[in-house]
Scaffold this motif. Structure first.
Motif, PDB file in Angstrom:
ATOM      1  N   LYS A 177       0.754  -1.071   0.070  1.00  0.00           N
ATOM      2  CA  LYS A 177       0.010  -0.068  -0.054  1.00  0.00           C
ATOM      3  C   LYS A 177       0.974   1.330   0.017  1.00  0.00           C
ATOM      4  CE  LYS A 177      -3.189   0.170   3.097  1.00  0.00           C
ATOM      5  NZ  LYS A 177      -3.974  -0.109   4.258  1.00  0.00           N
ATOM      6  N   LYS A 178       0.695   1.944  -1.090  1.00  0.00           N
ATOM      7  CA  LYS A 178       1.810   3.165  -1.211  1.00  0.00           C
ATOM      8  C   LYS A 178       1.245   4.299  -0.585  1.00  0.00           C
ATOM      9  CE  LYS A 178       3.633   1.380  -5.593  1.00  0.00           C
ATOM     10  NZ  LYS A 178       4.015   1.504  -7.105  1.00  0.00           N
ATOM     11  N   GLU A 179       1.194   4.132   0.916  1.00  0.00           N
ATOM     12  CA  GLU A 179       0.553   5.364   1.607  1.00  0.00           C
ATOM     13  C   GLU A 179       1.479   6.350   1.854  1.00  0.00           C
ATOM     14  OE1 GLU A 179      -2.037   2.724   4.893  1.00  0.00           O
ATOM     15  OE2 GLU A 179       0.212   2.604   5.077  1.00  0.00           O
ATOM     16  N   LEU A 180       2.640   6.230   1.891  1.00  0.00           N
ATOM     17  CA  LEU A 180       3.821   7.175   1.836  1.00  0.00           C
ATOM     18  C   LEU A 180       4.619   7.130   0.539  1.00  0.00           C
ATOM     19  CD1 LEU A 180       4.846   7.042   5.619  1.00  0.00           C
ATOM     20  CD2 LEU A 180       3.594   8.694   4.711  1.00  0.00           C
ATOM     21  N   THR A 181       4.937   8.097   0.044  1.00  0.00           N
ATOM     22  CA  THR A 181       5.906   8.321  -1.059  1.00  0.00           C
ATOM     23  C   THR A 181       6.804   9.475  -0.974  1.00  0.00           C
ATOM     24  OG1 THR A 181       4.295   7.286  -2.554  1.00  0.00           O
ATOM     25  CG2 THR A 181       5.985   8.521  -3.497  1.00  0.00           C
ATOM     26  N   PHE A 182       8.081   9.305  -1.020  1.00  0.00           N
ATOM     27  CA  PHE A 182       9.061  10.183  -0.758  1.00  0.00           C
ATOM     28  C   PHE A 182      10.462  10.336  -1.424  1.00  0.00           C
ATOM     29  CE2 PHE A 182       8.825   7.129   2.527  1.00  0.00           C
ATOM     30  CZ  PHE A 182      10.354   7.020   3.016  1.00  0.00           C
ATOM     31  N   ASP A 183      10.876  11.207  -1.774  1.00  0.00           N
ATOM     32  CA  ASP A 183      12.249  11.224  -2.325  1.00  0.00           C
ATOM     33  C   ASP A 183      13.330  11.129  -1.292  1.00  0.00           C
ATOM     34  OD1 ASP A 183      11.291  11.571  -5.025  1.00  0.00           O
ATOM     35  OD2 ASP A 183      11.159  13.672  -4.648  1.00  0.00           O
ATOM     36  N   LEU A 184      14.274  10.273  -1.761  1.00  0.00           N
ATOM     37  CA  LEU A 184      15.467   9.820  -0.733  1.00  0.00           C
ATOM     38  C   LEU A 184      16.576  10.611  -0.988  1.00  0.00           C
ATOM     39  CD1 LEU A 184      14.982   6.135  -0.510  1.00  0.00           C
ATOM     40  CD2 LEU A 184      14.794   7.637   1.242  1.00  0.00           C
ATOM     41  N   GLY A 185      16.933  10.962  -2.325  1.00  0.00           N
ATOM     42  CA  GLY A 185      18.013  11.795  -2.722  1.00  0.00           C
ATOM     43  C   GLY A 185      19.374  10.870  -2.448  1.00  0.00           C
ATOM     44  N   SER A 186      20.603  11.507  -2.304  1.00  0.00           N
ATOM     45  CA  SER A 186      21.832  10.672  -2.259  1.00  0.00           C
ATOM     46  C   SER A 186      21.995  10.356  -0.866  1.00  0.00           C
ATOM     47  CB  SER A 186      22.812  11.663  -2.729  1.00  0.00           C
ATOM     48  OG  SER A 186      24.237  11.060  -2.480  1.00  0.00           O
ATOM     49  N   THR A 187      22.169   9.167  -0.628  1.00  0.00           N
ATOM     50  CA  THR A 187      22.493   8.443   0.691  1.00  0.00           C
ATOM     51  C   THR A 187      23.667   7.898   0.314  1.00  0.00           C
ATOM     52  OG1 THR A 187      20.192   8.602   1.016  1.00  0.00           O
ATOM     53  CG2 THR A 187      21.442   7.227   2.474  1.00  0.00           C
ATOM     54  N   ALA A 188      24.706   7.828   1.321  1.00  0.00           N
ATOM     55  CA  ALA A 188      25.871   7.356   1.484  1.00  0.00           C
ATOM     56  C   ALA A 188      26.075   5.940   1.657  1.00  0.00           C
ATOM     57  CB  ALA A 188      27.060   8.133   2.114  1.00  0.00           C
ATOM     58  N   ASP A 189      25.262   5.477   2.661  1.00  0.00           N
ATOM     59  CA  ASP A 189      25.413   4.023   2.921  1.00  0.00           C
ATOM     60  C   ASP A 189      24.072   3.561   3.730  1.00  0.00           C
ATOM     61  OD1 ASP A 189      25.158   5.128   5.640  1.00  0.00           O
ATOM     62  OD2 ASP A 189      27.332   5.178   6.014  1.00  0.00           O
ATOM     63  N   MET A 190      24.003   2.127   4.145  1.00  0.00           N
ATOM     64  CA  MET A 190      22.871   1.640   4.254  1.00  0.00           C
ATOM     65  C   MET A 190      22.330   2.195   5.591  1.00  0.00           C
ATOM     66  SD  MET A 190      20.921  -1.191   3.576  1.00  0.00           S
ATOM     67  CE  MET A 190      20.520  -2.524   3.993  1.00  0.00           C
ATOM     68  N   SER A 191      23.073   2.616   6.410  1.00  0.00           N
ATOM     69  CA  SER A 191      22.670   3.055   7.933  1.00  0.00           C
ATOM     70  C   SER A 191      22.117   4.459   7.648  1.00  0.00           C
ATOM     71  CB  SER A 191      23.809   3.328   9.031  1.00  0.00           C
ATOM     72  OG  SER A 191      24.671   4.079   8.298  1.00  0.00           O
ATOM     73  N   GLY A 192      22.534   5.334   6.404  1.00  0.00           N
ATOM     74  CA  GLY A 192      21.890   6.541   6.396  1.00  0.00           C
ATOM     75  C   GLY A 192      20.307   6.385   5.767  1.00  0.00           C
ATOM     76  N   LEU A 193      20.274   5.258   4.772  1.00  0.00           N
ATOM     77  CA  LEU A 193      19.072   5.047   4.143  1.00  0.00           C
ATOM     78  C   LEU A 193      18.123   4.420   5.204  1.00  0.00           C
ATOM     79  CD1 LEU A 193      17.613   4.533   1.481  1.00  0.00           C
ATOM     80  CD2 LEU A 193      18.685   2.378   1.317  1.00  0.00           C
ATOM     81  N   LEU A 194      18.593   3.534   6.048  1.00  0.00           N
ATOM     82  CA  LEU A 194      17.506   3.099   7.061  1.00  0.00           C
ATOM     83  C   LEU A 194      17.076   4.074   7.885  1.00  0.00           C
ATOM     84  CD1 LEU A 194      19.045  -0.646   7.754  1.00  0.00           C
ATOM     85  CD2 LEU A 194      17.197   0.381   5.935  1.00  0.00           C
ATOM     86  N   ALA A 195      17.987   5.139   8.298  1.00  0.00           N
ATOM     87  CA  ALA A 195      17.557   6.018   9.331  1.00  0.00           C
ATOM     88  C   ALA A 195      16.563   6.936   8.775  1.00  0.00           C
ATOM     89  CB  ALA A 195      18.870   7.124   9.394  1.00  0.00           C
ATOM     90  N   LYS A 196      16.441   7.139   7.422  1.00  0.00           N
ATOM     91  CA  LYS A 196      15.232   7.921   6.737  1.00  0.00           C
ATOM     92  C   LYS A 196      14.045   6.929   6.817  1.00  0.00           C
ATOM     93  CE  LYS A 196      18.542  10.402   3.521  1.00  0.00           C
ATOM     94  NZ  LYS A 196      18.675  10.702   2.295  1.00  0.00           N
ATOM     95  N   LEU A 197      14.157   5.561   6.726  1.00  0.00           N
ATOM     96  CA  LEU A 197      13.102   4.966   6.605  1.00  0.00           C
ATOM     97  C   LEU A 197      12.482   4.747   8.315  1.00  0.00           C
ATOM     98  CD1 LEU A 197      13.984   1.684   4.323  1.00  0.00           C
ATOM     99  CD2 LEU A 197      12.852   3.841   3.834  1.00  0.00           C
ATOM    100  N   ASP A 198      13.501   4.680   9.085  1.00  0.00           N
ATOM    101  CA  ASP A 198      12.852   4.811  10.408  1.00  0.00           C
ATOM    102  C   ASP A 198      12.214   6.077  10.979  1.00  0.00           C
ATOM    103  OD1 ASP A 198      14.129   2.097  11.012  1.00  0.00           O
ATOM    104  OD2 ASP A 198      15.842   3.052  11.757  1.00  0.00           O
ATOM    105  N   GLU A 199      12.533   7.167  10.348  1.00  0.00           N
ATOM    106  CA  GLU A 199      11.938   8.416  10.546  1.00  0.00           C
ATOM    107  C   GLU A 199      10.454   8.280  10.058  1.00  0.00           C
ATOM    108  OE1 GLU A 199      10.776  11.908  11.889  1.00  0.00           O
ATOM    109  OE2 GLU A 199      12.909  10.683  12.471  1.00  0.00           O
TER     110      GLU A 199
END
Length: 241
Positions: free
Chosen positions: A79-101
């Motif tokens: 279910k695509k309830e949230l759609t957002f741009d991620l932009g440049s993310t250097a590593d996995m921890s940074g990417l998952l931090a955005k998903l955690d938020e």
């Protein structure tokens, strides 16, 4: 309503339950996105757009046969309830931090599925070689000898991400579990790390959890309460980067 449907438990997989618990055809009756593995841990599973792919031990991908089987998998309808741009993310921890938020805004005690489409400068991933000797080794022992790791560079593709809350640790991995498949469907695997140049996330929560209890004699005789946190985490966090 979209439920997360799961075959067996991560505890059982950690203890070497690599037996057939559901066919791919049966699994796809319950979702169009998800991840898992195959009988005898013959590769990593990526389910995307209602198609089940096998990422083999050399990092190449094939469509899994309908009558192939899985010992452990989790799927849902995205279910695509949230759609957002991620932009440049250097590593996995940074990417998952955005998903955690994003999880925090919707509620951390939900189960989520997320698809990330993007361009990656690097994806660091793994798969496993099929096991042939029974009784099977524990998953941690399989990873010691039969895990194969690979790097995909300058590739467009999708991350399939599944999130389970802390109170479900053991049934699955608490937090995010991530697999990758390239746009041309030729490369994929379980993701340890990645560097995203640009991408877009499509995320939705589920309304519940549906669980298939395996009826094999192996599963019914397993003691699952003694699986350590380290054993559970070894399924998710193996790798050197």
């Amino acid at each position: 309503m979209a439920f997360m449907y799961q075959v067996s438990t991560l505890q059982a997989l950690a203890k070497g339950d690599f037996y057939s618990n559901a066919t791919i055809a049966e699994l796809l009756n319950h979702g169009d996105i998800g991840l898992g593995t195959f009988a005898a841990v013959d590769g990593e599973m990526v389910v995307l757009d209602g198609v089940c792919y096998r990422a083999k031990a050399d990092g190449t991908v094939e469509i899994a046969a309908a009558d192939a089987a899985t010992p452990f998998a989790s799927v849902t309808y995205l279910k695509k309830e949230l759609t957002f741009d991620l932009g440049s993310t250097a590593d996995m921890s940074g990417l998952l931090a955005k998903l955690d938020e994003a999880c925090r805004t919707q509620g951390e005690n939900n189960i989520y599925a997320c698809r990330i489409d993007g361009r990656f400068s690097e994806v660091y991933a793994r798969s496993e070689m099929k096991q042939h000797s029974e009784p099977y080794k524990t998953f941690a022992k399989v990873l010691e000898t039969d895990q194969r790791e690979f790097e995909f560079k300058n590739v467009s593709g999708s991350l399939v991400c599944v999130y389970f809350p802390q109170y479900m640790d053991g049934l699955n991995v608490a937090g995010w579990h991530v697999h990758f498949i390239s746009d041309d469907r030729t490369m994929g695997g379980h993701v340890f790390n990645c560097s995203l140049e640009e991408g877009k996330a499509y995320m939705g929560k589920t309304e519940g959890f549906s669980f298939l209890i395996p009826q094999t004699s192996f599963f019914q005789k397993l003691t699952l309460t003694d699986v350590s946190k380290e054993e559970i985490e070894s399924v998710e966090k193996a790798g050197n980067k």
